[in-house]
Design an enzyme around this catalytic site. Structure first.
Site, PDB file in Angstrom:
ATOM      1  CG  HIS A 298      -1.822  -1.558   1.148  1.00 41.23           C
ATOM      2  ND1 HIS A 298      -2.075  -1.873  -0.025  1.00 41.23           N
ATOM      3  CD2 HIS A 298      -2.666  -1.494   2.642  1.00 41.23           C
ATOM      4  CE1 HIS A 298      -3.780  -2.489   0.370  1.00 41.23           C
ATOM      5  NE2 HIS A 298      -3.176  -2.759   1.585  1.00 41.23           N
TER       6      HIS A 298
ATOM      7  CG  HIS B 233      -7.485  -0.847   2.805  1.00 43.13           C
ATOM      8  ND1 HIS B 233      -8.184  -1.018   3.795  1.00 43.13           N
ATOM      9  CD2 HIS B 233      -6.805  -1.299   2.127  1.00 43.13           C
ATOM     10  CE1 HIS B 233      -7.433  -2.027   3.752  1.00 43.13           C
ATOM     11  NE2 HIS B 233      -6.619  -2.440   3.256  1.00 43.13           N
TER      12      HIS B 233
ATOM     13  CD  GLU C 110      -7.830  -2.911  -0.222  1.00 41.94           C
ATOM     14  OE1 GLU C 110      -7.292  -2.434  -0.726  1.00 41.94           O
ATOM     15  OE2 GLU C 110      -8.459  -4.690   0.826  1.00 41.94           O
TER      16      GLU C 110
HETATM   17  C1  BGC Z   1      -4.459  -6.494   1.627  1.00 47.99           C
HETATM   18  C2  BGC Z   1      -4.476  -7.016   3.156  1.00 47.99           C
HETATM   19  C3  BGC Z   1      -3.847  -5.838   3.972  1.00 47.99           C
HETATM   20  C4  BGC Z   1      -4.801  -5.213   4.448  1.00 47.99           C
HETATM   21  C5  BGC Z   1      -4.074  -4.294   4.795  1.00 47.99           C
HETATM   22  C6  BGC Z   1      -5.709  -5.520   1.945  1.00 47.99           C
HETATM   23  O1  BGC Z   1      -5.969  -5.139   0.668  1.00 47.99           O
HETATM   24  O2  BGC Z   1      -4.588  -7.646   1.277  1.00 47.99           O
HETATM   25  O3  BGC Z   1      -3.431  -8.000   3.085  1.00 47.99           O
HETATM   26  O4  BGC Z   1      -3.452  -7.333   4.968  1.00 47.99           O
HETATM   27  O5  BGC Z   1      -5.144  -4.470   3.591  1.00 47.99           O
HETATM   28  O6  BGC Z   1      -4.999  -4.096   6.217  1.00 47.99           O
END
Ligand code: BGC
Length: 387
Positions: free
Chosen positions: A147, A220, A351
């Site tokens: 991310h 998210h 997402e």
């Molecule tokens: C991911 C997870 C991750 C989370 C963050 C998601 O988009 O796929 O693996 O732990 O985001 O908290």
């Protein structure tokens, strides 16, 4: 013959009942006026001071439509902090995980409601090549990059501009500098949120760069359509319009395969309860689904329904994939603003995105943005009620 004393008594009774009813009418009309006042909807966009981060002012914006649906967004992290919509009994409730104050976000929750960038999801070993040049990114998820890195777009303060032309709209802008978190190129990013009177929230992403760079932007938000953080999303039903998904290894990096969902727990092509087969998926759902799309126009991606509240979310996107994450790593250690533990599966993310680790997977749709071209992506969330 009626006695004159009785006549006086009857008249007095009459007088008292008139006074009684007059008082009753007065109070009930006051109550009605108060109710109308409370219900008065101010369609538009408001802004309040919400603190500071990186020595910059942080604001909280509230977008309201004609039915009173409200979306609150902060320029800290481009974060959606709440989405308040009606249920089947017309009762309003917040259906995303979030906090009432900035301090909740400064404590680094797992990306609650945030705008994610420069790259949504993981890049294996935090590295990739463009031509012969190798780029090393910040690693913040074991040996991988997740991310956008240590300080991704979810932890920066965006410039913001609010407008109400036909609908309330918030436009956020951020310059991600050349080298930030290891990425090449100055990236100018704009994210626009607008709320229409059909209870649809649209999010539009645009970006331009001065050097080739991977870009994959998303939001998210963790949805819990029941609006109750103490209940899980396992009873929600989900339909994903994707016949294929991208399997992952033990560190959640795609193996590169594109596999059919048929006869697996990943088959959401017909709506089914999330809890139905989740136990067959190690760790829970945390996978990218390949959407059944023929082009990059705005098309149906997923439908999430909670029959107990009657709330339904329909997602449309221009993106080729959607990450379904069932809130597996939530463990109660984070508390909601009213002190309730946010436990495993108390929210889920859908997402819209390009596939994880695309910069290292030549078989996946490319995420490379080149100078002189434009990154553009739209996702629309439609909220409705099924009775
Ligand atoms: C991911 C997870 C991750 C989370 C963050 C998601 O988009 O796929 O693996 O732990 O985001 O908290």
């Amino acid at each position: 013959m009626i006695h004159s004393k009785n006549i006086i008594a009857v008249k007095q009774l009459h007088f008292h009942s008139i006074i009684f009813f007059a008082v009753l009418i007065f109070f009930s009309s006051c109550k009605e006026a108060k109710k109308n006042n409370e219900m008065q909807i101010h369609r538009g966009i408001t802004k309040i001071n919400w603190g500071t981060a990186d020595d910059k002012p942080v604001y909280l914006y509230t977008l309201t439509n004609k039915d009173g649906m409200q979306v609150k967004i902060s320029n800290y992290g481009g974060t959606i902090t709440s989405i308040i919509v009606a249920d089947k009994n017309d009762s309003m409730g917040n259906i995303v995980l979030g906090f009432d104050s900035l301090s909740g976000y400064l404590a680094k929750p797992p990306y609650f409601g945030a705008t994610i960038g420069r790259y949504g999801n993981r890049i294996a070993d935090g590295k990739f090549k463009i031509g012969d040049s190798l780029y090393r990114l910040a690693t913040n998820n074991g040996k991988n990059h997740l991310h956008g890195g240590i300080k991704g777009f979810d932890k920066v303060v965006w410039d913001a501009a609010a407008t109400v032309d036909s609908v309330p709209e918030l436009s956020l802008h951020y310059l991600s500098k050349d080298g930030e978190e290891g990425y090449p190129g100055n990236l100018q990013v704009t994210v626009k949120f607008w709320l229409n009177d059909d209870n649809e929230l649209s999010i539009e992403y645009a970006a331009q760069t001065d050097k080739p760079t991977p870009v994959n932007l998303t939001n998210h938000s963790y949805f819990n359509l029941k609006g109750d953080v103490t209940s899980t999303i396992l009873e929600h039903t989900l339909m994903i319009d994707g016949d294929y998904y991208t399997p992952v290894d033990s560190s959640l990096i795609p193996t590169g395969e594109i596999k059919s969902v048929k006869k697996t727990p990943f088959d959401f092509t017909q709506a089914k309860k999330i809890g139905e087969r989740i136990n067959e998926v190690k760790g829970g759902y945390d996978h990218n689904f390949v959407l059944n799309k023929k082009n990059d126009s705005l098309q149906l991606a997923a439908v999430l329904t909670d029959s107990s509240s009657g709330r339904q979310l329909t997602i449309y996107t221009t993106e080729p994939g959607i990450q379904f994450y069932s809130g597996n790593f939530l463990d109660g250690s984070i508390k909601s603003s009213d002190g309730k533990p946010i436990d495993q599966h108390s929210g889920l993310c859908l997402e819209t995105q390009h596939f994880p680790d695309s910069p290292n997977e030549p078989g996946f749709p490319s995420t490379l943005l080149k100078p002189g071209t434009k990154y553009h992506s739209i996702t629309k969330w439609k909220f409705s009620v099924v009775k």
